[in-house]
Design an enzyme around this catalytic site. Structure first.
Site, short mmCIF file in Angstrom:
data_model
loop_
_atom_site.label_atom_id
_atom_site.label_comp_id
_atom_site.label_asym_id
_atom_site.label_seq_id
_atom_site.Cartn_x
_atom_site.Cartn_y
_atom_site.Cartn_z
CG HIS A 122 -1.76 -1.25 1.29
ND1 HIS A 122 -2.83 -1.02 0.30
CD2 HIS A 122 -2.72 -2.05 1.90
CE1 HIS A 122 -3.60 -2.54 0.55
NE2 HIS A 122 -2.87 -2.81 1.87
CG ASP A 159 -3.05 -8.47 0.52
OD1 ASP A 159 -1.87 -8.83 2.24
OD2 ASP A 159 -3.36 -7.97 0.31
CG HIS A 161 -6.38 -5.56 1.74
ND1 HIS A 161 -6.06 -6.56 2.55
CD2 HIS A 161 -7.91 -5.02 2.59
CE1 HIS A 161 -6.42 -6.63 3.64
NE2 HIS A 161 -7.71 -6.06 3.13
CG ASP A 242 -5.06 -10.07 3.36
OD1 ASP A 242 -4.65 -10.78 2.60
OD2 ASP A 242 -4.59 -8.51 3.62
ZN LIG Z 1 -4.14 -7.65 2.73
#
Ligand SMILES: [Zn+2]
Length: 304
Positions: A122, A159, A161, A242
């Site tokens: 991120h 991931d 996200h 995740d």
């Molecule tokens: Zn994540």
């Protein structure tokens, strides 16, 4: 042949009581790997240099992370925190990927797994966010292109996200392909299919509740063919676990076998185009048992 890069400093990065991105995550992964494979080749992650970081990040972000020197906890945003050992942890997490790239390109190992935190995908060129301080995989990719002169590096991000930072850093850099599957909408709300960069960005958003079948179809039908056509000389993996059905931060319904399936596919692609060269770096994963089980299975598959 695989090397595992980590450092004790990554365990000392404190994020505060009740924070999901906590030291126990990495401790659990390290213990699980040690228990599963007493013979793993552990390597100490070095600190990334200023020059290596500045290939990706601006001076302001380096100053924020490296010079804040908080006595206690210092919040950068609602979920990103600096503490006394965070600067060294961030330097080691980024340095792990750099050292791993040097090792695979120097033929000292074919594959590497970086068991590090804080995670990275991120972090943008100019901002730490979403638990991430420096963008570890981006620093590794730029090291491969700028130091080693590679012309085609692929970053594969599973991931749950979207790696908004990785996408932003490379969206105008045709030497690097970024492919991501992720739950959408979900933090950070980027990663729509029409975000394509300079033709080097491939996003496969998945709705909440998507299962392993949908996940495998996204990679098999969309993302892996794009990577194959790119003919990467090196594969880098943003390995977040995740998306597992037990993860508390997201809503995909993946099982360990789905991560193993994808890891097999990535190993095959690496074998086809990159002399097997693949460096994987830990990103998210917040259910400790699922994280440990999946990380061990991922490393097992990378060893093949
Ligand atoms: Zn994540």
């Amino acid at each position: 042949m695989i090397q595992i890069y980590t450092h004790a400093a990554c365990l000392a990065h404190a994020t505060g009581p009740g924070h999901a991105e906590r030291p126990e995550r990495l401790r659990t992964v390290i213990h699980a790997l040690e228990a599963a494979h007493p013979d793993l080749d552990w390597q100490q992650a070095p600190q990334a240099s200023r020059g290596q970081l500045l290939r990706v990040h601006d001076e302001h972000l380096l100053a924020t992370v490296l010079e804040s020197a908080p006595q206690g906890l210092l919040s950068i945003d609602a979920d990103t925190t600096l503490s006394p050992h965070s600067a060294e942890a961030a330097l080691r997490a980024a340095g792990a990927g750099v050292a791993a790239v040097d090792a695979v390109l120097g033929n000292r190992t074919r594959r590497a797994f970086c068991a590090v935190r804080p995670p990275g995908h991120h972090a943008t060129a100019d901002a730490a966010m979403g638990f991430c301080l420096f963008n570890n995989v981006a620093v590794a990719a730029r090291h491969a292109t700028d130091k080693h002169g590679l012309e085609r590096v692929a970053i594969l991000d599973f991931d749950v996200h979207h790696g908004n930072g990785t996408q932003q850093i490379f969206e105008q850099d045709p030497r690097v392909l970024y492919a991501s599957s992720h739950q959408w909408p979900l933090f950070p709300d980027t990663g729509a299919r029409n975000e394509t960069g300079c033709g080097n960005i491939f996003n496969a958003p998945l709705p909440k509740g998507a299962d392993g079948e949908a996940f495998r179809a996204a990679w098999h039908d969309e993302l892996l063919p794009a990577v194959d056509a790119f003919r990467p000389q090196l594969l880098l993996v943003s390995a977040g676990f995740d998306g597992h059905r037990r993860d508390p931060l997201a809503g995909l319904l993946l099982d360990c076998a789905d991560f193993v399936w994808l890891t097999h596919a990535l190993v095959a692609l690496a074998g086809h185009h990159a002399d097997g060269r693949l460096v994987s770096t830990l990103e998210g994963g917040y259910d400790l048992d699922a994280l440990a089980e999946c990380a061990v299975a991922h490393v097992d598959t990378l060893r093949l």
